[in-house]
Scaffold this motif. Structure first.
Motif, mmCIF file in Angstrom:
data_model
loop_
_atom_site.group_PDB
_atom_site.id
_atom_site.type_symbol
_atom_site.label_atom_id
_atom_site.label_comp_id
_atom_site.label_asym_id
_atom_site.label_seq_id
_atom_site.Cartn_x
_atom_site.Cartn_y
_atom_site.Cartn_z
ATOM 1 N N GLN A 168 95.833 93.693 11.193
ATOM 2 C CA GLN A 168 96.187 92.440 11.891
ATOM 3 C C GLN A 168 95.706 92.266 13.277
ATOM 4 N N ILE A 222 107.937 96.812 10.688
ATOM 5 C CA ILE A 222 107.419 95.427 9.961
ATOM 6 C C ILE A 222 107.966 94.158 10.621
ATOM 7 N N LEU A 223 109.173 94.212 11.237
ATOM 8 C CA LEU A 223 109.697 92.951 12.039
ATOM 9 C C LEU A 223 108.663 92.735 13.248
ATOM 10 N N ASN A 228 98.200 98.037 7.850
ATOM 11 C CA ASN A 228 98.416 96.729 7.732
ATOM 12 C C ASN A 228 98.478 96.185 9.431
ATOM 13 N N ALA A 266 105.645 93.825 13.409
ATOM 14 C CA ALA A 266 103.882 93.192 13.111
ATOM 15 C C ALA A 266 104.379 91.652 12.462
ATOM 16 N N ARG A 267 105.263 91.248 11.803
ATOM 17 C CA ARG A 267 105.538 89.877 11.349
ATOM 18 C C ARG A 267 105.971 89.039 12.565
ATOM 19 N N GLY A 268 106.247 89.561 13.674
ATOM 20 C CA GLY A 268 106.561 88.851 14.787
ATOM 21 C C GLY A 268 105.545 88.778 15.800
ATOM 22 N N ASN A 313 101.757 100.516 6.084
ATOM 23 C CA ASN A 313 102.430 99.656 7.007
ATOM 24 C C ASN A 313 101.605 99.827 8.335
#
Length: 108
Positions: free
Chosen positions: A42, A4-5, A38, A7-9, A35
């Motif tokens: 992305q 998750i980190l 997702n 992907a968010r980054g 996830n």
């Protein structure tokens, strides 16, 4: 969590690799599958994301967020009829999503 980190980054490819590794050990984990999908979405890999969201739903149809994510991927590919069905399934499971995702409803 690390996926998750990533992907968010903006490191979706690294996140995808972590999710694929995790799924080797827990292939039916709906959290990992969602996830993973997702991160694929992305990167613009919407068709593959749709396949993974559906695989997640094969194991659990209770999570409205998976249906909403499926809706977004279907919309990205211009599949508005399928997206409308996914949207309705999400809202049936959690009516509060109708307000949270009202912008999507306008696209359907």
């Amino acid at each position: 969590q690390l996926g998750i980190l990533y992907a968010r980054g903006g490191k979706a490819e690294e996140a995808i690799q972590l999710y694929e590794k995790g799924l080797e050990f827990a292939p039916t984990s709906t959290l990992l599958l969602n996830n993973y999908a997702n991160a694929l979405a992305q990167q613009g890999r919407h068709q593959k994301a749709i396949e993974i969201y559906k695989r997640s739903l094969d194991h659990s149809t209770d999570d409205p967020e998976v249906y909403m994510n499926l809706c977004k991927a279907q919309l990205a590919l211009g599949r508005s009829e399928q997206a409308a069905l996914s949207y309705e399934k999400a809202v049936q499971r959690d009516p509060s999503l109708r307000d949270a995702y009202s912008h999507l409803q306008k696209q359907l």
